[in-house]
Motif scaffolding. Structure first.
Motif, PDB file in Angstrom:
ATOM      1  N   GLU A   8       0.833  -1.218   0.000  1.00  0.00           N
ATOM      2  CA  GLU A   8       0.000   0.000   0.000  1.00  0.00           C
ATOM      3  C   GLU A   8       0.861   1.259   0.000  1.00  0.00           C
ATOM      4  OE1 GLU A   8      -2.828  -0.338   3.198  1.00  0.00           O
ATOM      5  OE2 GLU A   8      -4.004  -1.848   2.123  1.00  0.00           O
ATOM      6  N   ASP A  11       1.816   1.643  -3.590  1.00  0.00           N
ATOM      7  CA  ASP A  11       0.638   2.021  -4.373  1.00  0.00           C
ATOM      8  C   ASP A  11       0.255   3.486  -4.139  1.00  0.00           C
ATOM      9  OD1 ASP A  11      -1.638   1.087  -6.145  1.00  0.00           O
ATOM     10  OD2 ASP A  11      -2.742   1.904  -4.424  1.00  0.00           O
ATOM     11  N   SER A  12       0.265   3.928  -2.896  1.00  0.00           N
ATOM     12  CA  SER A  12      -0.095   5.324  -2.618  1.00  0.00           C
ATOM     13  C   SER A  12       0.952   6.292  -3.191  1.00  0.00           C
ATOM     14  CB  SER A  12      -0.306   5.561  -1.124  1.00  0.00           C
ATOM     15  OG  SER A  12       0.902   5.432  -0.420  1.00  0.00           O
ATOM     16  N   SER A  13       2.214   5.869  -3.230  1.00  0.00           N
ATOM     17  CA  SER A  13       3.252   6.701  -3.836  1.00  0.00           C
ATOM     18  C   SER A  13       3.019   6.849  -5.344  1.00  0.00           C
ATOM     19  CB  SER A  13       4.639   6.106  -3.587  1.00  0.00           C
ATOM     20  OG  SER A  13       4.916   6.122  -2.217  1.00  0.00           O
ATOM     21  N   ARG A  33       0.150   6.768  -6.831  1.00  0.00           N
ATOM     22  CA  ARG A  33      -1.044   7.599  -7.037  1.00  0.00           C
ATOM     23  C   ARG A  33      -0.842   9.071  -6.642  1.00  0.00           C
ATOM     24  NH1 ARG A  33      -5.736   4.328  -7.417  1.00  0.00           N
ATOM     25  NH2 ARG A  33      -5.313   2.146  -6.958  1.00  0.00           N
ATOM     26  N   ARG A  34       0.178   9.343  -5.858  1.00  0.00           N
ATOM     27  CA  ARG A  34       0.365  10.647  -5.210  1.00  0.00           C
ATOM     28  C   ARG A  34       0.262  11.847  -6.162  1.00  0.00           C
ATOM     29  NH1 ARG A  34       0.357  14.961  -3.368  1.00  0.00           N
ATOM     30  NH2 ARG A  34       1.736  15.880  -1.827  1.00  0.00           N
ATOM     31  N   PHE A  35       0.914  11.800  -7.304  1.00  0.00           N
ATOM     32  CA  PHE A  35       0.922  12.958  -8.210  1.00  0.00           C
ATOM     33  C   PHE A  35       0.183  12.699  -9.512  1.00  0.00           C
ATOM     34  CE2 PHE A  35       4.573  13.812  -5.410  1.00  0.00           C
ATOM     35  CZ  PHE A  35       4.208  15.070  -4.955  1.00  0.00           C
ATOM     36  N   HIS A  36      -0.773  11.747  -9.469  1.00  0.00           N
ATOM     37  CA  HIS A  36      -1.620  11.479 -10.630  1.00  0.00           C
ATOM     38  C   HIS A  36      -2.356  12.761 -11.020  1.00  0.00           C
ATOM     39  CE1 HIS A  36      -4.545   9.696 -13.287  1.00  0.00           C
ATOM     40  NE2 HIS A  36      -5.534   9.940 -12.451  1.00  0.00           N
ATOM     41  N   GLU A  44      -1.155  15.488 -11.793  1.00  0.00           N
ATOM     42  CA  GLU A  44      -0.351  16.679 -11.525  1.00  0.00           C
ATOM     43  C   GLU A  44       0.987  16.583 -12.262  1.00  0.00           C
ATOM     44  OE1 GLU A  44       1.792  18.802  -7.721  1.00  0.00           O
ATOM     45  OE2 GLU A  44      -0.064  17.692  -7.372  1.00  0.00           O
ATOM     46  N   SER A  67      11.843   9.394  -8.444  1.00  0.00           N
ATOM     47  CA  SER A  67      11.105   9.873  -7.273  1.00  0.00           C
ATOM     48  C   SER A  67      10.357   8.721  -6.605  1.00  0.00           C
ATOM     49  CB  SER A  67      10.133  10.969  -7.705  1.00  0.00           C
ATOM     50  OG  SER A  67       9.337  11.384  -6.629  1.00  0.00           O
ATOM     51  N   TRP A  68       9.638   7.929  -7.386  1.00  0.00           N
ATOM     52  CA  TRP A  68       8.913   6.787  -6.821  1.00  0.00           C
ATOM     53  C   TRP A  68       9.864   5.846  -6.095  1.00  0.00           C
ATOM     54  CZ3 TRP A  68       5.694   4.934 -11.652  1.00  0.00           C
ATOM     55  CH2 TRP A  68       4.566   5.734 -11.809  1.00  0.00           C
ATOM     56  N   THR A  83      10.065   5.335  -1.946  1.00  0.00           N
ATOM     57  CA  THR A  83       9.583   4.049  -1.432  1.00  0.00           C
ATOM     58  C   THR A  83      10.717   3.191  -0.875  1.00  0.00           C
ATOM     59  OG1 THR A  83       9.632   3.068  -3.658  1.00  0.00           O
ATOM     60  CG2 THR A  83       7.529   4.019  -2.901  1.00  0.00           C
TER      61      THR A  83
END
Length: 190
Positions: free
Chosen positions: A100, A103-105, A107-110, A112, A144-145, A149
């Motif tokens: 998770e 996964d949240s990482s 989605r973070r800048f989707h 943007e 970055s990802w 992470t």
């Protein structure tokens, strides 16, 4: 609504950088990317794959027709993907909290920094369809990802050292048929 991405356009310039793998870049392109944990493939598998690939490339000099390019993609990138699915290594991403976090990482800048389409976090690798937005470059997004992470996972797992393999696989999606095939491939991992 117009999609925020474009498929590979053979009439446009392609910027190609080289690491262990070639990386093609085009503006607005949609990429299928895979990045994997540092221990996801045993050294003997990578070395055998590398030797087979080198031999094949020597027997099939470029330029390639579409059939030869398809044969290459089936034999090498897809072969590597199948090896990843065998879940070698520690497979720390089987842990729900770590999965998770990744996964949240993603989605973070989707919407943007990038457009994130289908994606999945597997036991030892990640697959994603992504189109960088504005001036954002794919390599910067992936860095970055992976940087964020890796630091968080190492802290949570009380470990140190590299978590992700340095280089990622990326492929510019060619057309809507290929996009649907890749989406289905990613969904099959869920």
């Amino acid at each position: 609504m117009t999609e925020p991405f474009a498929f590979f356009n053979p009439t446009l310039d392609v910027y190609i950088s080289q690491g262990d793998l070639p990386h093609w870049r085009q503006p607005r392109a949609l990429y299928f990317v895979t990045f994997r944990t540092a221990d996801s493939l045993p050294h003997h598998l990578i070395e055998a794959w590398r030797i087979q690939r080198e031999d094949w490339l020597n027997q099939h000099p470029k330029p390639w027709d579409e059939a030869t390019a398809d044969a290459y993609r089936e034999r090498f990138p897809r072969q590597l993907q199948r090896s990843l699915d065998q879940a070698h290594g520690e497979c720390l991403l089987r842990d729900k909290d770590l999965r998770e976090l990744v996964d949240s990482s993603l989605r973070r800048f989707h919407q943007e920094r990038y457009w994130l389409d289908e994606h999945v976090v597997a036991a030892n690798h990640v697959h994603a369809l992504i189109a960088p937005l504005g001036t954002w470059e794919l390599s910067r997004i992936l860095h970055s990802w992976k940087s964020f992470t890796a630091t968080a996972i190492n802290k949570a797992a009380h470990r140190s050292g590299p978590f992700w393999q340095k280089e990622s696989y990326d492929h510019i999606v060619r057309n809507p048929i290929e996009l649907e095939h890749i989406r289905n491939y990613i969904k099959a991992h869920k």
